[in-house]
Design an enzyme around this catalytic site. Structure first.
Site, PDB file in Angstrom:
ATOM      1  N   ASP A  29      29.321  56.002  35.118  1.00 21.02           N
ATOM      2  CA  ASP A  29      29.020  56.199  36.149  1.00 21.02           C
ATOM      3  C   ASP A  29      27.454  57.131  36.318  1.00 21.02           C
ATOM      4  OD1 ASP A  29      29.218  56.755  38.986  1.00 21.02           O
ATOM      5  OD2 ASP A  29      30.227  58.946  38.403  1.00 21.02           O
ATOM      6  N   ASN A  31      25.232  54.962  37.243  1.00 23.28           N
ATOM      7  CA  ASN A  31      24.050  53.960  37.669  1.00 23.28           C
ATOM      8  C   ASN A  31      23.105  53.856  38.808  1.00 23.28           C
ATOM      9  OD1 ASN A  31      24.997  52.883  35.331  1.00 23.28           O
ATOM     10  ND2 ASN A  31      26.426  50.933  36.587  1.00 23.28           N
ATOM     11  N   HIS A  46      22.609  48.949  37.983  1.00 24.83           N
ATOM     12  CA  HIS A  46      23.332  47.943  36.970  1.00 24.83           C
ATOM     13  C   HIS A  46      22.452  47.753  35.941  1.00 24.83           C
ATOM     14  CE1 HIS A  46      25.925  50.082  40.021  1.00 24.83           C
ATOM     15  NE2 HIS A  46      25.664  49.091  41.130  1.00 24.83           N
ATOM     16  N   LEU A 140      36.775  46.004  16.777  1.00 23.00           N
ATOM     17  CA  LEU A 140      37.246  46.685  17.952  1.00 23.00           C
ATOM     18  C   LEU A 140      37.488  45.431  18.969  1.00 23.00           C
ATOM     19  CD1 LEU A 140      35.709  49.400  19.583  1.00 23.00           C
ATOM     20  CD2 LEU A 140      33.737  47.654  19.827  1.00 23.00           C
ATOM     21  N   ARG A 200      36.238  63.045  37.932  1.00 26.21           N
ATOM     22  CA  ARG A 200      37.960  62.762  37.916  1.00 26.21           C
ATOM     23  C   ARG A 200      38.101  62.021  37.317  1.00 26.21           C
ATOM     24  NH1 ARG A 200      34.890  62.783  43.050  1.00 26.21           N
ATOM     25  NH2 ARG A 200      32.764  60.693  42.637  1.00 26.21           N
TER      26      ARG A 200
HETATM   27  C1  FPP Z   1      29.460  53.280  38.475  1.00 29.44           C
HETATM   28  O1  FPP Z   1      28.227  53.572  39.149  1.00 29.44           O
HETATM   29  C2  FPP Z   1      28.849  52.060  38.290  1.00 29.44           C
HETATM   30  C3  FPP Z   1      29.973  50.987  38.651  1.00 29.44           C
HETATM   31  C4  FPP Z   1      30.662  50.666  39.735  1.00 29.44           C
HETATM   32  C5  FPP Z   1      28.894  49.471  37.083  1.00 29.44           C
HETATM   33  C6  FPP Z   1      29.259  49.391  36.192  1.00 29.44           C
HETATM   34  C7  FPP Z   1      28.446  48.723  35.756  1.00 29.44           C
HETATM   35  C8  FPP Z   1      27.711  48.789  34.985  1.00 29.44           C
HETATM   36  C9  FPP Z   1      27.860  49.564  33.804  1.00 29.44           C
HETATM   37  C10 FPP Z   1      27.013  46.801  34.392  1.00 29.44           C
HETATM   38  C11 FPP Z   1      28.299  46.107  34.196  1.00 29.44           C
HETATM   39  C12 FPP Z   1      29.098  46.049  33.194  1.00 29.44           C
HETATM   40  C13 FPP Z   1      29.324  45.114  32.228  1.00 29.44           C
HETATM   41  C14 FPP Z   1      30.523  45.037  31.164  1.00 29.44           C
HETATM   42  C15 FPP Z   1      29.001  44.215  31.675  1.00 29.44           C
HETATM   43  P1  FPP Z   1      28.111  53.738  40.594  1.00 29.44           P
HETATM   44  O2  FPP Z   1      27.129  52.467  40.748  1.00 29.44           O
HETATM   45  O3  FPP Z   1      28.921  54.447  41.114  1.00 29.44           O
HETATM   46  O4  FPP Z   1      27.104  54.983  40.103  1.00 29.44           O
HETATM   47  P2  FPP Z   1      26.479  55.939  41.391  1.00 29.44           P
HETATM   48  O5  FPP Z   1      27.276  57.183  41.292  1.00 29.44           O
HETATM   49  O6  FPP Z   1      25.158  56.575  40.905  1.00 29.44           O
HETATM   50  O7  FPP Z   1      26.071  55.989  42.827  1.00 29.44           O
END
Ligand code: FPP
Length: 252
Positions: A29, A31, A46, A140, A200
Site C-alpha cells: 500500500d 503507491n 504504481h 520460492l 487493516r
Molecule cells: C495500493 O496502493 C497498491 C495497489 C492497489 C497496486 C499494487 C501494485 C503494484 C505494487 C505494482 C504492480 C504489481 C505487480 C505484481 C506487477 P494505493 O494505490 O492504494 O496507494 P494509496 O493508498 O497511497 O492511494
C-alpha cells in the site's frame, strides 16, 4: 540490523505446518500517496511500486521464505478510475511478459490467485503460460493476488459446501483452496506485512491469516527496500507464536 544470514537460521515456533520455510503475505500500500507527495501522477507511484516488487521477490528466497503472496489488485480495486485500472492491468501484463525468464532461472514458481472471469483474455493466456513454464520452480512460490477477495472466496466455498453433509474443518479448507485456484495449496500465513501506514487486512487472506503475525509500517510501498523487508522479518523473529498454547517459559 538483522542480516539475511541471520534470518536463514529462523525456524517456526510450532503449528500445523511441516514446511520449515515461511509464508509471507504483503499488502503493498501507499503507491498513490507516495506519488502525490512527490508531485507525481498516481501511475508513477504504481510504476515505482512494480520495481520494488522485483527487488523484494529477488530477496525472498534468501530470507527463508518459501511462499510469498502479493496483493496486487483487490476485487474492490475495480472501483478505481478506469485509467488507473487499465494502468495496473498493463503493469501486471508487463510483469507476466518480462519476468518469466528470470522466474525460471531463479527457480520461482508463479501462481495467480483470485477470480479470472473478469480479466482480459490476453491476460488469462499470459497467466496460464507463466504458471505452466514456472511450475517446476522450487526456490520460492510466488503468488500474486489479482481480482482477489477473501470474503468472495469464502462465500464460493460455502455455496459448494451447502450440498455436502459432512462438513469438517479440513474439507472446508480444501474447498476454500479449490475456490481460489483448483490445483493450488494455500499454506497459512506466518507474517503479513502492510506498508503505507494503514492498519487493516482489506479482505486479504482472511482465512489463511488466522494465526499470522501482523506487521504494519508507515513506509510507502515504493520506498520499501530489501532492508525494510529484513527489518520486518527481524521483528517477526522476536515474536512468540503460541497458537493458543501457553508460553514456553510459563511456570505451571
Ligand atoms: C495500493 O496502493 C497498491 C495497489 C492497489 C497496486 C499494487 C501494485 C503494484 C505494487 C505494482 C504492480 C504489481 C505487480 C505484481 C506487477 P494505493 O494505490 O492504494 O496507494 P494509496 O493508498 O497511497 O492511494
Amino acid at each position: 540490523m538483522l542480516t539475511q544470514k541471520g534470518i536463514m537460521s529462523m525456524t517456526k515456533f510450532s503449528g500445523s505446518q511441516t514446511e520449515d520455510k515461511l509464508h509471507v503475505a504483503l499488502i503493498m500500500d501507499g503507491n498513490g500517496r507516495w506519488a502525490t507527495r512527490q508531485g507525481k501522477a498516481r501511475f508513477q507511484g504504481h510504476q515505482a511500486g512494480a520495481s520494488r516488487v522485483r527487488e523484494i521477490v529477488e530477496a525472498a528466497p534468501d530470507l527463508n521464505i518459501g511462499t510469498l503472496t502479493l496483493f496486487a489488485f483487490s476485487s474492490d480495486n475495480w472501483r478505481r478510475p478506469r485509467y488507473e485500472v487499465d494502468f495496473l492491468m498493463g503493469l501486471f501484463q508487463s510483469y507476466l511478459k518480462n519476468e518469466i525468464e528470470k522466474c525460471i532461472k531463479n527457480g520461482i514458481r508463479l501462481s495467480i490467485i483470485g477470480r479470472r472471469d473478469r480479466l482480459q483474455p490476453q491476460i488469462i493466456d499470459l497467466i496460464e503460460h507463466a504458471e505452466e513454464v514456472t511450475a517446476a520452480g522450487q526456490n520460492l512460490h510466488l503468488r500474486v493476488a489479482v481480482d482477489y477477495s477473501s470474503k468472495e472466496m469464502i462465500l464460493q466455498a460455502a455455496k459448494r459446501l451447502s450440498q455436502e453433509s459432512n462438513i469438517s474443518m479440513e474439507n472446508f479448507e480444501n474447498l476454500l483452496t479449490n475456490s481460489i485456484y483448483p490445483w493450488e495449496s494455500s499454506p497459512d500465513v506466518d507474517l503479513l506485512i502492510r506498508t503505507g501506514g494503514e492498519k487493516r487486512l482489506s479482505d486479504f487472506l482472511l482465512w489463511e491469516c488466522a494465526y499470522a503475525e501482523l506487521y504494519f509500517t508507515p513506509v510507502m510501498w515504493p520506498d520499501f527496500s530489501s532492508e525494510n523487508f529484513c527489518e520486518a522479518l527481524g521483528d517477526f523473529q522476536k515474536r512468540e507464536r503460541r497458537f493458543g498454547q501457553i508460553p514456553q517459559n510459563a511456570v505451571v
